[in-house]
Write an enzyme that holds these catalytic residues in place. Structure first.
Site, PDB file in Angstrom:
ATOM      1  N   ARG A  77      32.338 -16.617 -14.856  1.00 27.61           N
ATOM      2  CA  ARG A  77      32.835 -17.491 -15.950  1.00 27.61           C
ATOM      3  C   ARG A  77      34.115 -17.200 -16.487  1.00 27.61           C
ATOM      4  NH1 ARG A  77      31.368 -17.690 -22.292  1.00 27.61           N
ATOM      5  NH2 ARG A  77      32.310 -19.716 -22.693  1.00 27.61           N
ATOM      6  N   ASN A 303      25.661 -18.073 -26.597  1.00 25.48           N
ATOM      7  CA  ASN A 303      26.367 -16.801 -26.528  1.00 25.48           C
ATOM      8  C   ASN A 303      25.593 -15.937 -27.436  1.00 25.48           C
ATOM      9  OD1 ASN A 303      28.075 -17.800 -24.758  1.00 25.48           O
ATOM     10  ND2 ASN A 303      30.080 -17.883 -26.217  1.00 25.48           N
ATOM     11  N   TYR A 305      24.535 -12.413 -29.609  1.00 25.05           N
ATOM     12  CA  TYR A 305      24.881 -11.177 -29.732  1.00 25.05           C
ATOM     13  C   TYR A 305      23.916 -10.271 -30.903  1.00 25.05           C
ATOM     14  CZ  TYR A 305      29.257 -11.702 -26.956  1.00 25.05           C
ATOM     15  OH  TYR A 305      29.857 -12.143 -25.958  1.00 25.05           O
TER      16      TYR A 305
HETATM   17  O1  IFM Z   1      35.231 -11.728 -26.853  1.00 25.69           O
HETATM   18  C1  IFM Z   1      34.222 -12.681 -27.658  1.00 25.69           C
HETATM   19  C2  IFM Z   1      34.597 -13.801 -26.780  1.00 25.69           C
HETATM   20  O2  IFM Z   1      35.804 -14.561 -26.722  1.00 25.69           O
HETATM   21  C3  IFM Z   1      33.610 -15.179 -27.643  1.00 25.69           C
HETATM   22  N1  IFM Z   1      32.418 -14.679 -27.773  1.00 25.69           N
HETATM   23  C4  IFM Z   1      32.171 -13.370 -28.566  1.00 25.69           C
HETATM   24  C5  IFM Z   1      33.008 -12.309 -27.862  1.00 25.69           C
HETATM   25  C6  IFM Z   1      32.741 -11.049 -28.497  1.00 25.69           C
HETATM   26  O3  IFM Z   1      33.103 -11.124 -29.918  1.00 25.69           O
END
Ligand code: IFM
Length: 459
Positions: A77, A303, A305
């Protein structure tokens, strides 16, 4: 949990973004992006770093693809730099910019790596910002034009597309708090208008992809998908987490409520209470707008985290301020380690929006360096990924339709306002020499891919 539930055609990949790795900021006719400009602002970026050279992927792409191939990574990606392709944002097409992406796509396909293209990962053309940026009523048309140019050139080979990466970060951090480019601190009214225009741009881009692509496209979007976690698995706490994620509360936190960012795209309406909570600052909404922005998608990219936690209190969800402090584990971003996000995130989003889920980003920043033995040992990252992927496996085992996992990131790279200080890669980059060194986690991930996740259970 002992069994591996990763389906046979599960997509394992890695992710990057143009401004974070490409460099060549002033080469071959590329126009300026808002990040080129923002990095010049004193104090904007830690240590005054910038993406002028970054990982110099523009010149090292063949080596980087060779490394992916060595690791047996099947999917990549990456994003395209809009101003590299259209230096003024619209109009004049920079053939050399498109040539670069041609070479990139061809080299990936030669190595049997499937390209997953993100059209916009924050490096907005400065020329368009000068005309009013995302507040301009024509901004959706500008994005549609850019999409058409790209699709015309790459869709004979690219089938997997994402329109936008994390509209929340781009809009909120870039236009509300000013931590990201373009560094604005706008009113809530402007922010709501920018969300609206950005989502219209997304919708128009999807329509362009579907009507012009030469190969049948699979189209989605990558959203900030960190869920709110329930404090326990009691039905009450689970309901508290759902409410905290999706309901507007009218308590001043509504601009960051997940429902505000997801519902218009996936349900075709703003969340309940929108008009009341945002009375006086509502955007202009045309009669067809909600239909345009909620074009059917093939998948929902998340996304994920880290997450916060809530429990059900007597007046509704109550936050639990426990994710950091007391020596709890955290990454070098200072983000708490909350693996259950990869269970609850896919579960809650699948339940509400009923689309196949791709995890389009997950990973951690670590203090990595090349050891005296010439290797990069990053056991924390391996442990982090093991814990998160076991939770994803749980979601799969309960029937959540998760189709992909893309590790953020392939390479250490430019982490926006934190410059090069935070390393997210499976591959270490020495920014002085551009030497790449595979980290232990890269070999670990390669084994994971080759066993389709089974090595998680027999480490
Ligand atoms: O590096 C970033 C990415 O560009 C977008 N999502 C989170 C990542 C980590 O902060």
């Amino acid at each position: 949990m002992k069994a591996s539930y990763f389906p046979d055609h599960f997509i394992w990949g890695v992710a990057t973004a143009s401004y974070q790795i490409e460099g060549a900021a002033y080469e071959d006719g590329k126009g300026l992006s808002v990040w080129d400009q923002f990095c010049k602002k004193e104090g904007a970026i830690l240590y005054g770093d910038n993406g002028d050279i970054a990982c110099d992927h523009y010149h090292h792409y063949a080596e980087d693809i060779q490394l992916m191939s060595q690791l047996n990574i099947p999917a990549y990606r990456f994003s395209l730099s809009w101003p590299r392709i259209l230096p003024e944002g619209t109009g004049h097409i920079n053939q050399k910019g498109l040539d670069f992406y041609d070479r990139l796509v061809d080299s990936l396909l030669e190595k049997n790596i499937t390209p997953h293209v993100t059209l916009f990962h924050w490096d907005y053309p400065q020329a368009l910002l000068d005309k009013g940026g995302w507040l301009h009523p024509d901004s959706p048309l500008w994005f549609e034009e850019y999409t058409r140019v790209v699709v015309e050139r790459l869709s004979d080979r690219v089938e997997h597309w994402m329109t936008l990466n994390e509209p929340f970060c781009h809009i909120f951090l870039g236009h509300k708090t000013g931590e990201h480019a373009p560094g604005f601190k706008l009113s809530d009214k402007d922010i709501l208008q920018i969300i609206h225009n950005t989502y219209l741009a997304h919708g128009r881009s999807v329509l362009a992809l579907r009507s012009l692509a030469r190969r049948k496209p699979r189209v989605g979007i990558a959203m900030v998908g960190s869920p709110v976690l329930p404090a326990t698995e009691s039905p009450e706490d689970i309901e508290a987490a759902r409410q905290a994620m999706f309901n507007l509360k009218g308590d001043g936190s509504d601009l960051s409520t997940i429902g505000l960012w997801f519902d218009p795209l996936f349900l075709g309406k703003y969340p309940e209470g929108y008009e009341k909570v945002f009375a006086g600052v509502l955007p202009d909404i045309g009669p067809e707008d909600m239909k345009i922005m909620s074009q059917p998608l093939d998948f929902l990219g998340l996304n994920i985290y880290y997450s916060g936690r809530v429990r059900m209190g007597k007046d509704g969800p109550e936050g639990i301020p426990e994710t950091l402090g007391m020596g709890r584990p955290r990454t070098t971003m200072n983000w708490p380690i909350t693996p259950e996000g990869l269970y609850w995130g896919p579960r809650f989003f699948y339940e509400r929006y009923k689309l196949p889920i791709y995890i389009t980003e997950n990973g951690m920043a670590n203090l990595d360096w090349v050891y005296a033995d010439g290797k990069v040992h990053d056991p924390q990252r391996i442990d982090f990924l093991t814990r998160y992927l076991l939770q994803l496996n749980r979601a799969l085992s309960e029937g959540v339709d998760v189709r992909a996992f893309m590790h953020w990131s392939l390479l250490d790279n430019f982490e926006w306002a934190f410059g090069f200080d935070r390393r997210f890669g499976l591959i270490h980059v020495d920014y002085q020499t551009q030497k790449r060194t595979l980290k232990d986690s890269a070999y670990w991930y390669s084994t994971l891919i080759q066993t389709n996740g089974r090595s998680l259970f027999n480490p």
